[in-house]
Scaffold this motif. Structure first.
Motif, PDB file in Angstrom:
ATOM      1  N   VAL A 197      89.188  -3.975 -27.022  1.00 31.15           N
ATOM      2  CA  VAL A 197      90.499  -3.668 -27.072  1.00 31.15           C
ATOM      3  C   VAL A 197      91.237  -5.112 -26.800  1.00 31.15           C
ATOM      4  N   ASN A 198      91.984  -5.656 -28.203  1.00 29.72           N
ATOM      5  CA  ASN A 198      92.589  -7.059 -28.035  1.00 29.72           C
ATOM      6  C   ASN A 198      91.727  -7.889 -27.520  1.00 29.72           C
ATOM      7  N   ARG A 199      90.563  -8.059 -27.915  1.00 34.62           N
ATOM      8  CA  ARG A 199      89.536  -9.069 -27.604  1.00 34.62           C
ATOM      9  C   ARG A 199      89.458  -8.936 -26.136  1.00 34.62           C
ATOM     10  N   ASN A 200      89.402  -7.748 -25.504  1.00 39.36           N
ATOM     11  CA  ASN A 200      88.900  -7.504 -24.189  1.00 39.36           C
ATOM     12  C   ASN A 200      87.896  -6.442 -24.063  1.00 39.36           C
ATOM     13  N   ILE A 201      86.899  -6.331 -23.263  1.00 39.00           N
ATOM     14  CA  ILE A 201      85.975  -5.467 -22.794  1.00 39.00           C
ATOM     15  C   ILE A 201      86.485  -4.708 -21.774  1.00 39.00           C
ATOM     16  N   HIS A 202      86.552  -3.384 -21.715  1.00 36.24           N
ATOM     17  CA  HIS A 202      87.031  -2.691 -20.522  1.00 36.24           C
ATOM     18  C   HIS A 202      85.771  -2.164 -19.962  1.00 36.24           C
ATOM     19  N   ILE A 203      85.337  -2.504 -18.647  1.00 36.50           N
ATOM     20  CA  ILE A 203      84.421  -1.842 -17.797  1.00 36.50           C
ATOM     21  C   ILE A 203      85.021  -1.307 -16.715  1.00 36.50           C
ATOM     22  N   ASN A 204      84.872  -0.041 -16.443  1.00 33.23           N
ATOM     23  CA  ASN A 204      85.710   0.558 -15.290  1.00 33.23           C
ATOM     24  C   ASN A 204      87.047  -0.153 -15.051  1.00 33.23           C
ATOM     25  N   GLU A 205      87.370  -0.520 -13.830  1.00 33.36           N
ATOM     26  CA  GLU A 205      88.670  -1.284 -13.542  1.00 33.36           C
ATOM     27  C   GLU A 205      88.848  -2.658 -14.318  1.00 33.36           C
ATOM     28  N   PHE A 206      87.656  -3.330 -14.668  1.00 29.35           N
ATOM     29  CA  PHE A 206      87.769  -4.515 -14.931  1.00 29.35           C
ATOM     30  C   PHE A 206      88.067  -4.757 -16.517  1.00 29.35           C
ATOM     31  N   ILE A 207      88.644  -5.624 -16.850  1.00 29.53           N
ATOM     32  CA  ILE A 207      89.312  -6.240 -18.289  1.00 29.53           C
ATOM     33  C   ILE A 207      88.651  -7.574 -18.348  1.00 29.53           C
ATOM     34  N   ILE A 208      87.552  -7.718 -19.368  1.00 30.40           N
ATOM     35  CA  ILE A 208      86.940  -8.713 -19.539  1.00 30.40           C
ATOM     36  C   ILE A 208      87.179  -9.336 -20.817  1.00 30.40           C
ATOM     37  N   PRO A 209      87.735 -10.613 -20.823  1.00 27.73           N
ATOM     38  CA  PRO A 209      87.973 -11.174 -22.154  1.00 27.73           C
ATOM     39  C   PRO A 209      86.813 -11.754 -22.888  1.00 27.73           C
ATOM     40  N   ILE A 210      86.787 -11.770 -24.065  1.00 30.64           N
ATOM     41  CA  ILE A 210      85.523 -12.222 -24.863  1.00 30.64           C
ATOM     42  C   ILE A 210      85.976 -13.775 -25.523  1.00 30.64           C
ATOM     43  N   GLY A 211      84.999 -14.322 -25.127  1.00 32.06           N
ATOM     44  CA  GLY A 211      85.265 -15.962 -25.420  1.00 32.06           C
ATOM     45  C   GLY A 211      85.136 -16.004 -26.978  1.00 32.06           C
ATOM     46  N   GLU A 212      85.624 -16.891 -27.773  1.00 34.21           N
ATOM     47  CA  GLU A 212      85.493 -17.278 -29.108  1.00 34.21           C
ATOM     48  C   GLU A 212      84.151 -17.590 -29.382  1.00 34.21           C
ATOM     49  N   THR A 213      83.320 -18.361 -28.650  1.00 29.79           N
ATOM     50  CA  THR A 213      81.892 -18.688 -28.901  1.00 29.79           C
ATOM     51  C   THR A 213      81.062 -17.605 -28.690  1.00 29.79           C
ATOM     52  N   TYR A 214      81.469 -16.161 -28.255  1.00 28.54           N
ATOM     53  CA  TYR A 214      80.473 -15.146 -27.758  1.00 28.54           C
ATOM     54  C   TYR A 214      81.034 -13.826 -28.604  1.00 28.54           C
ATOM     55  N   LYS A 215      82.201 -14.071 -29.572  1.00 28.85           N
ATOM     56  CA  LYS A 215      82.698 -12.921 -30.271  1.00 28.85           C
ATOM     57  C   LYS A 215      81.664 -12.285 -31.084  1.00 28.85           C
ATOM     58  N   GLU A 216      81.075 -12.993 -32.007  1.00 31.53           N
ATOM     59  CA  GLU A 216      80.134 -12.586 -32.936  1.00 31.53           C
ATOM     60  C   GLU A 216      78.963 -11.776 -32.616  1.00 31.53           C
ATOM     61  N   GLU A 217      78.488 -12.225 -31.300  1.00 34.09           N
ATOM     62  CA  GLU A 217      77.297 -11.791 -30.841  1.00 34.09           C
ATOM     63  C   GLU A 217      77.749 -10.134 -30.329  1.00 34.09           C
ATOM     64  N   VAL A 218      79.071 -10.281 -29.339  1.00 36.40           N
ATOM     65  CA  VAL A 218      79.610  -8.955 -29.079  1.00 36.40           C
ATOM     66  C   VAL A 218      79.851  -7.858 -30.231  1.00 36.40           C
ATOM     67  N   MET A 219      80.425  -8.458 -31.403  1.00 32.80           N
ATOM     68  CA  MET A 219      80.662  -7.525 -32.471  1.00 32.80           C
ATOM     69  C   MET A 219      79.400  -6.806 -32.970  1.00 32.80           C
ATOM     70  N   ARG A 220      78.367  -7.804 -32.792  1.00 33.68           N
ATOM     71  CA  ARG A 220      76.940  -7.087 -33.480  1.00 33.68           C
ATOM     72  C   ARG A 220      76.674  -5.913 -32.743  1.00 33.68           C
ATOM     73  N   ILE A 221      76.728  -6.182 -31.314  1.00 34.14           N
ATOM     74  CA  ILE A 221      76.303  -5.109 -30.476  1.00 34.14           C
ATOM     75  C   ILE A 221      77.369  -3.943 -30.593  1.00 34.14           C
ATOM     76  N   LEU A 222      78.596  -4.007 -31.036  1.00 36.75           N
ATOM     77  CA  LEU A 222      79.447  -2.751 -31.072  1.00 36.75           C
ATOM     78  C   LEU A 222      79.127  -2.205 -32.503  1.00 36.75           C
ATOM     79  N   ASN A 223      78.776  -2.938 -33.334  1.00 38.82           N
ATOM     80  CA  ASN A 223      78.652  -2.341 -34.617  1.00 38.82           C
ATOM     81  C   ASN A 223      77.081  -1.909 -35.081  1.00 38.82           C
ATOM     82  N   ARG A 224      76.176  -2.166 -34.183  1.00 39.23           N
ATOM     83  CA  ARG A 224      74.823  -1.535 -34.276  1.00 39.23           C
ATOM     84  C   ARG A 224      74.655  -0.126 -34.337  1.00 39.23           C
TER      85      ARG A 224
END
Length: 224
Positions: A197-224
Motif C-alpha cells: 500500500v503506497n509503496r509500503n508493506i504492512h506486517i502487523n503494526e509495522f509499516i515498512i517502506p520499499i526501496g526503489e532498488t528492491y521494488k522489482e523483486e517485491v513486485m515479483r513476489i506479490l505477483n507470483r
C-alpha cells in the motif's frame, strides 16, 4: 567452527583433551580450566559453543555447574564415573565420555556436536548478542531492521535482539527463498509479504517502506 573450553580438576585430563582437540578440524579449544570460578568468569565474557566438563569436582558437581550456565552452550561430559550417565543425558548432553577414553571415542563425540550444529543451522539463525549465543528459529522472525553497524531482530513474540552485524552479512545467513531485503534498512520474511500500500508493506503494526532498488523483486513476489 566449534569454539570450546574444558573444565576438569585433573591437569592430566585437561592435557589429554588439549591433545585430542588439536587433531580435530573445525574445533578450537580456546581455554582449559581446573577451577570452576575461572571457567565461569570466562563464560561470562566469552560465550562458547561447547564445554568438555568433568562431573566429580570440588565445590560444585559438574552437572550443577552446567545447569547454571546462562548461554546456550553444548556439553560433553568427561568423567570416571558411569553412574552419572542418566543425569547427564537428562540435561541434553551431546555425549558422555567415560575415562579413560580414546581419541576415536573423543572424535565421535565431537562429530555429534557438528551434526547438531548442521541440523540447527538448517532451521535457526545463530547470532551473538549480549554476551550470549542466540539460536533463533527462522519462523520466529518478524523482520530485521538495520541500525548503522548493528541490526535489530524483531521476533513475533515482541522481543528484540540487537547485534553487531551488517545487513549484507545477516542476509547471507538467512535462507534465500524465505527472506528478502525490501529496503536498505529492512529484511522481511517472504511469506509475510501479502499486500503493498503506497509503496509500503504492512506486517502487523509495522509499516515498512520499499526501496526503489528492491521494488522489482517485491513486485515479483506479490505477483507470483
Amino acid at each position: 567452527m566449534i569454539r570450546a573450553i574444558a573444565l576438569d580438576d585433573e591437569i592430566l585430563a585437561l592435557r589429554i583433551i588439549e591433545n585430542y582437540a588439536g587433531k580435530i578440524e573445525n574445533l578450537i579449544l580456546e581455554k582449559v580450566f581446573n577451577k570452576q570460578s575461572d571457567a565461569q568468569k570466562h563464560l561470562n565474557k566469552f560465550p562458547v559453543d561447547l564445554i568438555f566438563l568433568d562431573i566429580e569436582m570440588p565445590v560444585k558437581n559438574g552437572l550443577d555447574f552446567y545447569k547454571n550456565i546462562s548461554q546456550n552452550t553444548k556439553v560433553i561430559f568427561t568423567t570416571a564415573y558411569s553412574e552419572y550417565a542418566v543425569d547427564a543425558f537428562s540435561v541434553n548432553a551431546v555425549d558422555y565420555l567415560l575415562k579413560p577414553f580414546s581419541f576415536e571415542r573423543f572424535k565421535t563425540a565431537v562429530e555429534k556436536v557438528k551434526d547438531k550444529e548442521e541440523t540447527n543451522e538448517a532451521r535457526h539463525l545463530s547470532i551473538r548478542a549480549d554476551y550470549k549465543l542466540h539460536k533463533i528459529n527462522f519462523n520466529a522472525i518478524q523482520l530485521i531492521e538495520g541500525l548503522d553497524d548493528y541490526i535489530r531482530i524483531h521476533l513475533k513474540d515482541a522481543t528484540k535482539i540487537t547485534a553487531r552485524s551488517s545487513m549484507k552479512s545477516i542476509l547471507e545467513k538467512l535462507p534465500e527463498k524465505d527472506f528478502i531485503r525490501v529496503h536498505r534498512s529492512f529484511i522481511v520474511p517472504v511469506a509475510d509479504i501479502r499486500t503493498m500500500v503506497n509503496r509500503n508493506i504492512h506486517i502487523n503494526e509495522f509499516i515498512i517502506p520499499i526501496g526503489e532498488t528492491y521494488k522489482e523483486e517485491v513486485m515479483r513476489i506479490l505477483n507470483r
